[in-house]
Design a protein around this motif. Structure first.
Motif, mmCIF file in Angstrom:
data_model
loop_
_atom_site.group_PDB
_atom_site.id
_atom_site.type_symbol
_atom_site.label_atom_id
_atom_site.label_comp_id
_atom_site.label_asym_id
_atom_site.label_seq_id
_atom_site.Cartn_x
_atom_site.Cartn_y
_atom_site.Cartn_z
ATOM 1 N N ALA A 36 0.837 -1.208 0.000
ATOM 2 C CA ALA A 36 0.000 0.000 0.000
ATOM 3 C C ALA A 36 0.868 1.251 0.000
ATOM 4 O O ALA A 36 0.590 2.201 -0.740
ATOM 5 C CB ALA A 36 -0.937 -0.007 1.209
ATOM 6 N N ALA A 37 1.922 1.255 0.798
ATOM 7 C CA ALA A 37 2.817 2.419 0.865
ATOM 8 C C ALA A 37 3.498 2.653 -0.482
ATOM 9 O O ALA A 37 3.634 3.801 -0.931
ATOM 10 C CB ALA A 37 3.848 2.224 1.964
ATOM 11 N N GLY A 38 3.921 1.577 -1.145
ATOM 12 C CA GLY A 38 4.574 1.714 -2.445
ATOM 13 C C GLY A 38 3.637 2.261 -3.509
ATOM 14 O O GLY A 38 3.998 3.170 -4.265
ATOM 15 N N MET A 39 2.429 1.714 -3.559
ATOM 16 C CA MET A 39 1.449 2.179 -4.540
ATOM 17 C C MET A 39 1.055 3.621 -4.258
ATOM 18 O O MET A 39 0.945 4.439 -5.177
ATOM 19 C CB MET A 39 0.213 1.282 -4.514
ATOM 20 C CG MET A 39 0.488 -0.116 -5.018
ATOM 21 S SD MET A 39 -0.918 -1.209 -4.794
ATOM 22 C CE MET A 39 -1.960 -0.647 -6.095
ATOM 23 N N HIS A 40 0.847 3.919 -2.997
ATOM 24 C CA HIS A 40 0.464 5.277 -2.604
ATOM 25 C C HIS A 40 1.574 6.264 -2.940
ATOM 26 O O HIS A 40 1.315 7.339 -3.481
ATOM 27 C CB HIS A 40 0.134 5.320 -1.106
ATOM 28 C CG HIS A 40 -0.198 6.687 -0.626
ATOM 29 N ND1 HIS A 40 0.711 7.485 0.025
ATOM 30 C CD2 HIS A 40 -1.351 7.406 -0.718
ATOM 31 C CE1 HIS A 40 0.139 8.641 0.318
ATOM 32 N NE2 HIS A 40 -1.118 8.610 -0.115
ATOM 33 N N GLY A 41 2.794 5.916 -2.616
ATOM 34 C CA GLY A 41 3.929 6.808 -2.903
ATOM 35 C C GLY A 41 4.072 7.088 -4.386
ATOM 36 O O GLY A 41 4.335 8.220 -4.795
ATOM 37 N N PHE A 42 3.902 6.060 -5.186
ATOM 38 C CA PHE A 42 3.997 6.221 -6.637
ATOM 39 C C PHE A 42 2.907 7.169 -7.149
ATOM 40 O O PHE A 42 3.178 8.095 -7.899
ATOM 41 C CB PHE A 42 3.896 4.854 -7.314
ATOM 42 C CG PHE A 42 4.065 4.900 -8.799
ATOM 43 C CD1 PHE A 42 5.284 5.226 -9.372
ATOM 44 C CD2 PHE A 42 2.998 4.611 -9.636
ATOM 45 C CE1 PHE A 42 5.443 5.271 -10.746
ATOM 46 C CE2 PHE A 42 3.140 4.651 -11.007
ATOM 47 C CZ PHE A 42 4.367 4.980 -11.569
#
Length: 171
Positions: A36-42
Motif C-alpha cells: 500500500a505504501a509503495g502504490m500510494h507513494g507512486f
C-alpha cells in the motif's frame, strides 16, 4: 424479448477490459502495508493531492474503484456510454501516471521504457473507453429495417396519392 443496452460488437472490449480491471481490483483488496505504501507513494508523486490520503485507505479506494468499473463493464445492463465513460476517466488517470512520472518514457518520446511498459498498457484502456463512449452515443439511434422502411414508404406513397386525388377533386 429483453433488449440489452449493448450490442454484440461491444461484448469483446467490455469483457477484456472489465475482466482485467476487476481482477486487478480484487488483487488489491488484501494489500499489505508495504505494498500500500509503495502504490500510494507512486501515485502521490504524480498526483500530489493524494499525499494526505493514508496509504491503506488509498489502496482500498483504488481496489473498490477497479472492482466497480470492472463489474460495470461486465454487466450488460449498464449502458455502453456509461461503462465507457467510467473506463475512460479511470484509465485516463492511470495514463497520467505514465505520462507524468519520470523514467516511464524514453527521452523525448511517448514510447515506454522497460519500467514504463506496465503503465503504457493503460493507453489501450483509454482507447476502449473512448470507443465504447462513441458507440454508446452514435449507435443508439433507432434502427429501421428494410422491411419496415419499405412498409413506411408504401404507406406514405398511398397517403400522398390520396391527398393528390382529393386536391384534384376539389379543383
Amino acid at each position: 424479448m429483453l433488449k440489452l443496452p449493448i450490442t454484440l460488437s461491444e461484448i469483446a472490449p467490455r469483457v477484456s477490459a472489465g475482466a482485467f480491471i476487476l481482477n486487478s481490483g480484487l488483487g488489491k483488496r488484501g494489500a499489505d502495508e508495504e505494498t500500500a505504501a509503495g502504490m500510494h507513494g507512486f501515485a502521490a508523486g504524480t498526483y500530489p493531492f493524494l499525499k494526505d490520503v493514508p496509504p491503506q485507505q488509498f489502496v482500498q479506494g483504488l481496489a473498490t474503484a477497479e472492482i466497480a468499473i470492472g463489474a460495470a463493464l461486465l454487466t450488460p445492463f449498464v449502458p455502453t456510454f456509461m461503462a465507457g465513460a467510467a473506463l475512460t476517466a479511470f484509465s485516463g488517470g492511470l495514463l497520467g501516471l505514465y505520462l507524468k512520472t519520470p523514467g516511464m518514457r524514453k527521452e523525448g518520446s511517448l514510447a515506454p521504457t522497460q519500467e514504463g511498459l506496465s503503465l503504457a498498457k493503460d493507453s489501450w484502456l483509454v482507447g476502449i473507453g473512448i470507443g465504447l463512449m462513441t458507440r454508446g452515443l452514435i449507435e443508439r439511434r433507432p434502427r429501421v429495417t428494410v422491411k419496415k422502411a419499405t412498409k413506411l414508404a408504401n404507406k406514405q406513397a398511398k397517403q400522398a396519392a390520396k391527398d393528390a386525388h382529393r386536391r384534384a377533386k376539389a379543383a
